[in-house]
Design a protein around this motif. Structure first.
Motif, PDB file in Angstrom:
ATOM      1  N   ALA A 119      -4.861  -7.436  14.650  1.00  0.00           N
ATOM      2  CA  ALA A 119      -5.403  -6.614  13.770  1.00  0.00           C
ATOM      3  C   ALA A 119      -4.315  -5.286  13.333  1.00  0.00           C
ATOM      4  O   ALA A 119      -4.303  -4.349  13.095  1.00  0.00           O
ATOM      5  N   TRP A 120      -3.763  -6.330  12.295  1.00  0.00           N
ATOM      6  CA  TRP A 120      -2.792  -5.422  11.894  1.00  0.00           C
ATOM      7  C   TRP A 120      -3.252  -5.672  10.055  1.00  0.00           C
ATOM      8  O   TRP A 120      -3.408  -7.645   9.770  1.00  0.00           O
ATOM      9  N   LEU A 121      -2.462  -5.613   9.096  1.00  0.00           N
ATOM     10  CA  LEU A 121      -3.078  -6.134   7.473  1.00  0.00           C
ATOM     11  C   LEU A 121      -1.891  -7.111   7.581  1.00  0.00           C
ATOM     12  O   LEU A 121      -0.753  -7.363   7.595  1.00  0.00           O
ATOM     13  N   HIS A 122      -2.561  -8.485   7.213  1.00  0.00           N
ATOM     14  CA  HIS A 122      -1.506  -9.289   6.460  1.00  0.00           C
ATOM     15  C   HIS A 122      -1.160  -9.387   5.359  1.00  0.00           C
ATOM     16  O   HIS A 122      -1.901 -10.445   4.849  1.00  0.00           O
ATOM     17  N   THR A 123       0.207  -9.831   4.943  1.00  0.00           N
ATOM     18  CA  THR A 123       0.498  -9.588   3.387  1.00  0.00           C
ATOM     19  C   THR A 123       1.954 -10.260   4.267  1.00  0.00           C
ATOM     20  O   THR A 123       2.920  -9.379   4.519  1.00  0.00           O
ATOM     21  N   SER A 124       1.901 -10.632   2.579  1.00  0.00           N
ATOM     22  CA  SER A 124       3.341 -11.424   1.988  1.00  0.00           C
ATOM     23  C   SER A 124       4.373 -10.368   1.244  1.00  0.00           C
ATOM     24  O   SER A 124       5.581 -10.724   1.091  1.00  0.00           O
ATOM     25  N   ARG A 125       3.547 -10.036   0.723  1.00  0.00           N
ATOM     26  CA  ARG A 125       4.146  -8.439   0.103  1.00  0.00           C
ATOM     27  C   ARG A 125       5.361  -7.891   0.814  1.00  0.00           C
ATOM     28  O   ARG A 125       5.238  -6.716   1.954  1.00  0.00           O
ATOM     29  N   ALA A 126       6.851  -7.262   0.179  1.00  0.00           N
ATOM     30  CA  ALA A 126       7.192  -6.076   1.143  1.00  0.00           C
ATOM     31  C   ALA A 126       6.979  -4.770   0.730  1.00  0.00           C
ATOM     32  O   ALA A 126       6.557  -4.849  -0.376  1.00  0.00           O
ATOM     33  N   PHE A 127       7.419  -4.186   1.339  1.00  0.00           N
ATOM     34  CA  PHE A 127       6.129  -2.426   1.439  1.00  0.00           C
ATOM     35  C   PHE A 127       7.557  -1.750   0.520  1.00  0.00           C
ATOM     36  O   PHE A 127       9.168  -2.700   0.524  1.00  0.00           O
ATOM     37  N   GLU A 128       7.685  -1.275  -0.943  1.00  0.00           N
ATOM     38  CA  GLU A 128       8.191  -1.104  -1.608  1.00  0.00           C
ATOM     39  C   GLU A 128       8.121   0.083  -2.026  1.00  0.00           C
ATOM     40  O   GLU A 128       7.543   0.971  -2.415  1.00  0.00           O
ATOM     41  N   PHE A 129       8.766   1.308  -1.453  1.00  0.00           N
ATOM     42  CA  PHE A 129       8.019   2.504  -1.723  1.00  0.00           C
ATOM     43  C   PHE A 129       8.531   3.363  -2.705  1.00  0.00           C
ATOM     44  O   PHE A 129       7.877   4.324  -3.097  1.00  0.00           O
ATOM     45  N   ARG A 130       9.581   3.085  -3.855  1.00  0.00           N
ATOM     46  CA  ARG A 130       9.678   3.240  -5.180  1.00  0.00           C
ATOM     47  C   ARG A 130       8.464   3.116  -5.665  1.00  0.00           C
ATOM     48  O   ARG A 130       8.780   3.800  -7.279  1.00  0.00           O
TER      49      ARG A 130
END
Ligand code: SF4
Ligand code: FES
Length: 252
Positions: A119-130
């Motif tokens: 029960a969490w978001l499954h994604t291969s995309r890295a989080f980029e805060f900018r």
């Protein structure tokens, strides 16, 4: 002078093995705007400091104060004594581990559910805060928000006949939680992975359609709509051989 209320409360401390469960009665004068949380606090302060029950927010947001009030799972902080007769019975929610009196461990149950369902978001995309946040269309956001309103109080689980005879059934809370991620376009799990959990006897096929979940959800979540959405997506995927994400509850 308010009504004289009698609270009949389940008492049991699992760590005191020699003392059997019992019902203890407490009398209390009703005051304006009294809810079950206020009544229990008054009983604990004035009559029995050992009485165990849970609360955090007192505003129907944290999900801590679920208990069986006059035979129905409800939130203590959202249930007013004026809506109840003078005799009020209080029991802990069934299904969950009893900690003492009216206090149960819903957290452990929901943590296990989260791990079982991913029960969490499954994604291969890295989080980029900018990078600025991506917009999601309003209709999808609203449908995800509807599912996210669940406060994990456990009332739907306690009211579910199937969970009582099949403890691994994920219940309406679990199906609602997975529907939330099926709706989310950022989740990269395909239907096949969702259906590994949902397409089983402990998932959507376990539901008997008795409606105890929706009838007792204190947040009025459209649980049967979520179940219908998941069923529709499974049927569509089965017919298509692979399936598509679909339009979400209330559509299609
Ligand atoms: Fe509570 Fe409703 Fe969430 Fe079930 S779906 S845990 S009853 S808020
Ligand atoms: Fe938080 Fe009742 S105390 S939901």
């Amino acid at each position: 002078m308010g009504r004289r209320l009698t609270f009949e409360i389940f008492r049991y401390n699992p760590s005191e093995s020699g003392t059997p469960p019992r019902i203890q009665a407490f009398d209390l004068e009703e005051t304006p705007g009294m809810n079950i949380f206020v009544a229990l606090t008054r009983i604990r302060e004035r009559q029995d400091p050992s009485l165990k029950f849970d609360f955090v927010c007192r505003t129907a947001l944290c999900g801590s104060c679920g208990m069986v009030i006059n035979g129905r799972p409800r939130l203590a902080c959202k249930t007013f004594t004026r809506d109840l007769p003078c005799r009020i019975t209080l029991f802990p929610l069934p299904v969950f581990k009893l900690l003492g009196d009216l206090s149960v461990d819903t957290g452990a149950w929901f943590r296990r559910l989260s791990l079982r369902t991913g029960a969490w978001l499954h994604t291969s995309r890295a989080f980029e805060f900018r990078v600025p946040e991506e917009r999601m269309d309003n209709a999808t956001t609203f449908r995800i928000y509807e599912a996210e309103r669940c406060i994990e109080c456990g009332c739907c689980i306690a009211a579910c006949a199937k969970v009582h005879i099949q403890p691994d059934f994920i219940g309406a809370a679990g199906i609602n939680r997975l529907a939330r991620f099926m709706l989310d376009p950022r989740d990269e799990r395909g239907e096949a992975r969702f259906f590994e959990v949902l397409g089983t006897e402990n998932g959507i096929f376990g539901c008997l359609g008795l409606m105890g979940c929706e009838d007792n959800c204190p947040k009025d979540l459209p649980l049967q709509l979520q179940l219908a959405y998941v069923r529709r997506m499974m049927a569509r995927a089965g017919l298509a051989g692979n399936g598509s994400r679909g339009d979400g509850p209330g559509r299609g």
